[in-house]
Scaffold this active site. Sequence first.
Site, PDB file in Angstrom:
ATOM      1  N   HIS A  18     -53.781  20.759 -14.046  1.00  0.00           N
ATOM      2  CA  HIS A  18     -52.418  21.264 -14.213  1.00  0.00           C
ATOM      3  C   HIS A  18     -51.967  21.215 -15.660  1.00  0.00           C
ATOM      4  O   HIS A  18     -51.481  22.190 -16.209  1.00  0.00           O
ATOM      5  CB  HIS A  18     -51.450  20.468 -13.337  1.00  0.00           C
ATOM      6  CG  HIS A  18     -50.067  21.015 -13.356  1.00  0.00           C
ATOM      7  ND1 HIS A  18     -49.161  20.710 -14.343  1.00  0.00           N
ATOM      8  CD2 HIS A  18     -49.446  21.868 -12.516  1.00  0.00           C
ATOM      9  CE1 HIS A  18     -48.033  21.354 -14.106  1.00  0.00           C
ATOM     10  NE2 HIS A  18     -48.174  22.057 -12.997  1.00  0.00           N
ATOM     11  N   LEU A  78     -56.212  17.835  -5.230  1.00  0.00           N
ATOM     12  CA  LEU A  78     -56.628  17.365  -3.912  1.00  0.00           C
ATOM     13  C   LEU A  78     -56.382  18.401  -2.822  1.00  0.00           C
ATOM     14  O   LEU A  78     -57.225  18.608  -1.957  1.00  0.00           O
ATOM     15  CB  LEU A  78     -55.913  16.058  -3.542  1.00  0.00           C
ATOM     16  CG  LEU A  78     -56.461  14.805  -4.198  1.00  0.00           C
ATOM     17  CD1 LEU A  78     -55.642  13.591  -3.789  1.00  0.00           C
ATOM     18  CD2 LEU A  78     -57.925  14.597  -3.844  1.00  0.00           C
ATOM     19  N   ALA A  79     -55.224  19.043  -2.842  1.00  0.00           N
ATOM     20  CA  ALA A  79     -54.833  19.907  -1.734  1.00  0.00           C
ATOM     21  C   ALA A  79     -54.487  21.306  -2.210  1.00  0.00           C
ATOM     22  O   ALA A  79     -54.096  21.500  -3.358  1.00  0.00           O
ATOM     23  CB  ALA A  79     -53.623  19.303  -1.020  1.00  0.00           C
ATOM     24  N   GLY A  81     -52.146  24.463  -2.648  1.00  0.00           N
ATOM     25  CA  GLY A  81     -50.707  24.593  -2.847  1.00  0.00           C
ATOM     26  C   GLY A  81     -50.449  25.830  -3.684  1.00  0.00           C
ATOM     27  O   GLY A  81     -51.343  26.651  -3.905  1.00  0.00           O
ATOM     28  N   VAL A  82     -49.240  25.967  -4.164  1.00  0.00           N
ATOM     29  CA  VAL A  82     -48.859  27.140  -4.940  1.00  0.00           C
ATOM     30  C   VAL A  82     -49.774  27.320  -6.152  1.00  0.00           C
ATOM     31  O   VAL A  82     -50.205  28.431  -6.447  1.00  0.00           O
ATOM     32  CB  VAL A  82     -47.377  27.045  -5.374  1.00  0.00           C
ATOM     33  CG1 VAL A  82     -47.014  28.155  -6.344  1.00  0.00           C
ATOM     34  CG2 VAL A  82     -46.472  27.086  -4.160  1.00  0.00           C
ATOM     35  N   HIS A  83     -50.081  26.237  -6.835  1.00  0.00           N
ATOM     36  CA  HIS A  83     -50.929  26.360  -8.029  1.00  0.00           C
ATOM     37  C   HIS A  83     -52.325  26.869  -7.677  1.00  0.00           C
ATOM     38  O   HIS A  83     -52.847  27.764  -8.336  1.00  0.00           O
ATOM     39  CB  HIS A  83     -51.040  25.031  -8.761  1.00  0.00           C
ATOM     40  CG  HIS A  83     -49.765  24.583  -9.385  1.00  0.00           C
ATOM     41  ND1 HIS A  83     -48.896  25.426 -10.021  1.00  0.00           N
ATOM     42  CD2 HIS A  83     -49.206  23.352  -9.467  1.00  0.00           C
ATOM     43  CE1 HIS A  83     -47.857  24.754 -10.473  1.00  0.00           C
ATOM     44  NE2 HIS A  83     -48.015  23.491 -10.152  1.00  0.00           N
TER      45      HIS A  83
END
Length: 149
Positions: A18, A78-79, A81-83
């Site tokens: 990120h 980890l999961a 999502g939007v990113h």
Amino acid sequence: MVTNSNSNSKVGIVLVGHGSRLPYGKDVLSQLAEIYRQESDHPVEVGFMNMNKPSIPSSINKLAQMGVEKIVVTPVFLAPGVHTTQDIPRILGLNNGDETHDHSHAHGHSHDHGETEEIHFHGEIIYTDPLGPDPKIVSIIKDRVNGAL
């Protein structure tokens, strides 16, 4: 550079993070990339969505200049999502993202994802899933818990 045994293409790897104003995320991702480099026959780069350098496009362009024909991009999240489902694929040019998605309201903050730099790569980009609930991650959690007891 060693060619991928499954094809004649030269392969490069980009680990995506990120980015943060604090150095810790960049440091960890850079260390992971270095460990991966030592275990891989492929060139490995890191790329950040924002706030840190190098950007995702910059890392892809660096690999392109090295002559790779295929790039595997792995989000070190980890999961999903939007990113991982919209922002990173849009940066990679894999889709247009969800044009109706207002990033500044989706998860409580707003930031630029460094999309001003163009990607100059005409080979194949393979985008993997985030890490997910992998047993190896559970093993790390167990080690942390046991170390704290």
